[in-house]
Design a protein around this motif. Structure first.
Motif, mmCIF file in Angstrom:
data_model
loop_
_atom_site.group_PDB
_atom_site.id
_atom_site.type_symbol
_atom_site.label_atom_id
_atom_site.label_comp_id
_atom_site.label_asym_id
_atom_site.label_seq_id
_atom_site.Cartn_x
_atom_site.Cartn_y
_atom_site.Cartn_z
ATOM 1 N N GLY A 1 0.798 -1.221 0.000
ATOM 2 C CA GLY A 1 0.000 0.000 0.000
ATOM 3 C C GLY A 1 0.827 1.266 0.000
ATOM 4 O O GLY A 1 0.298 2.354 0.243
ATOM 5 N N ASP B 1 -1.543 4.544 2.083
ATOM 6 C CA ASP B 1 -2.682 3.656 1.899
ATOM 7 C C ASP B 1 -3.971 4.344 2.351
ATOM 8 O O ASP B 1 -4.982 4.352 1.631
ATOM 9 C CB ASP B 1 -2.447 2.376 2.700
ATOM 10 N N GLN C 1 -6.948 5.535 -0.307
ATOM 11 C CA GLN C 1 -8.289 4.976 -0.142
ATOM 12 C C GLN C 1 -9.328 6.084 0.029
ATOM 13 O O GLN C 1 -10.404 6.057 -0.582
ATOM 14 C CB GLN C 1 -8.329 4.069 1.094
ATOM 15 N N THR D 1 -7.229 -1.137 7.928
ATOM 16 C CA THR D 1 -5.998 -0.703 7.275
ATOM 17 C C THR D 1 -4.850 -0.653 8.268
ATOM 18 O O THR D 1 -3.734 -1.110 7.981
ATOM 19 C CB THR D 1 -6.189 0.665 6.609
#
Length: 242
Positions: A39, A45, A49, A236
């Motif tokens: 990621g 990441d 997202q 995450t």
């Protein structure tokens, strides 16, 4: 209005019928930003997202910090992923709400029993700090602190372990990441002091010369809130080992 409902209304706006491309930039700062990590790191990441949820497409590059800041000012990049708030940066960039927290903590050799409640408590001790880093205004400007400049936290931790300094200073997640990898052999011989030096919110910084800079930051904030609500934010963190 709930964050997800507000975000949905924004996404239905005709202005975003074709997803806008945002050029993201960060300096390599594992575990937060690093192209070699899954990621591209925890912060990268989360940010990618959230921006995709907010209706944008993204492109990501990593450059040294000075180049990242200069590129944002010149318009080479649209969003700096990993910024602490400062008045100076707010002149050329628009800050989101913080989406992560950086806790800056001291490490000592286990059992050293160094006491830290005020900066004056640290005057007798040498402290390894990474050259060019800002830790806190009070710490950075105190001339009585015995700061020893090093090139990386890894160097600082090795000096601490060897007894060449009495303390080392780093973001807690960065320290845990490095100690769990390249410094696993000395991890159990070092420990954090209980009180952090500072806690700093980590924001995205959107260049003000971008027409919808405020809108981008607000959509990002709403998407992060929605990620908290649906569990994807926590997932995450867990995926990155936190």
């Amino acid at each position: 209005m709930p964050a997800r409902a507000w975000l949905l209304l924004l996404l239905l706006s005709p202005a975003l019928a074709v997803a806008e491309l945002l050029q993201l930039v960060a300096d390599p700062w594992p575990p937060f930003n690093d192209q070699r990590l899954p990621g591209k790191g925890l912060a990268s990441d989360l940010v990618e997202q959230a921006l995709v949820r907010a209706g944008y497409t993204t492109s990501y590059v990593e450059v040294p910090w000075e180049r990242a800041v200069l590129g944002l000012k010149r318009g080479d990049y649209d969003v700096l992923i990993n910024a602490w708030y400062s008045v100076e940066r707010a002149e050329y960039g628009y800050f989101s709400q913080p989406y992560l927290l950086n806790r800056i903590r001291f490490m000592q050799r286990k059992g050293s029993s160094i006491r830290f409640e005020t900066l004056a408590d640290l005057y007798p001790h040498s402290i390894a700090v990474v050259r060019g880093y800002a830790y806190s205004k009070a710490f950075d400007s105190d001339p009585l602190l015995r700061k020893v400049g090093v090139g990386s936290f890894e160097s600082a931790a090795r000096m601490l372990h060897a007894g060449r300094v009495q303390l080392a200073l780093e973001d807690e997640l960065v320290a845990r990441f490095v100690l769990g990898r390249s410094l696993a052999g000395i991890r159990d011989e070092l420990e954090f002091l209980p009180l952090p030096l500072s806690e700093n919110g980590l924001h995205i910084l959107v260049r003000r010369s971008l027409a919808r800079h405020r809108d981008i930051a607000q959509r990002f904030d709403a998407a992060i809130e929605a990620m908290h609500e649906d569990g994807s934010y926590a997932a995450t963190l867990q995926r990155h080992g936190f």
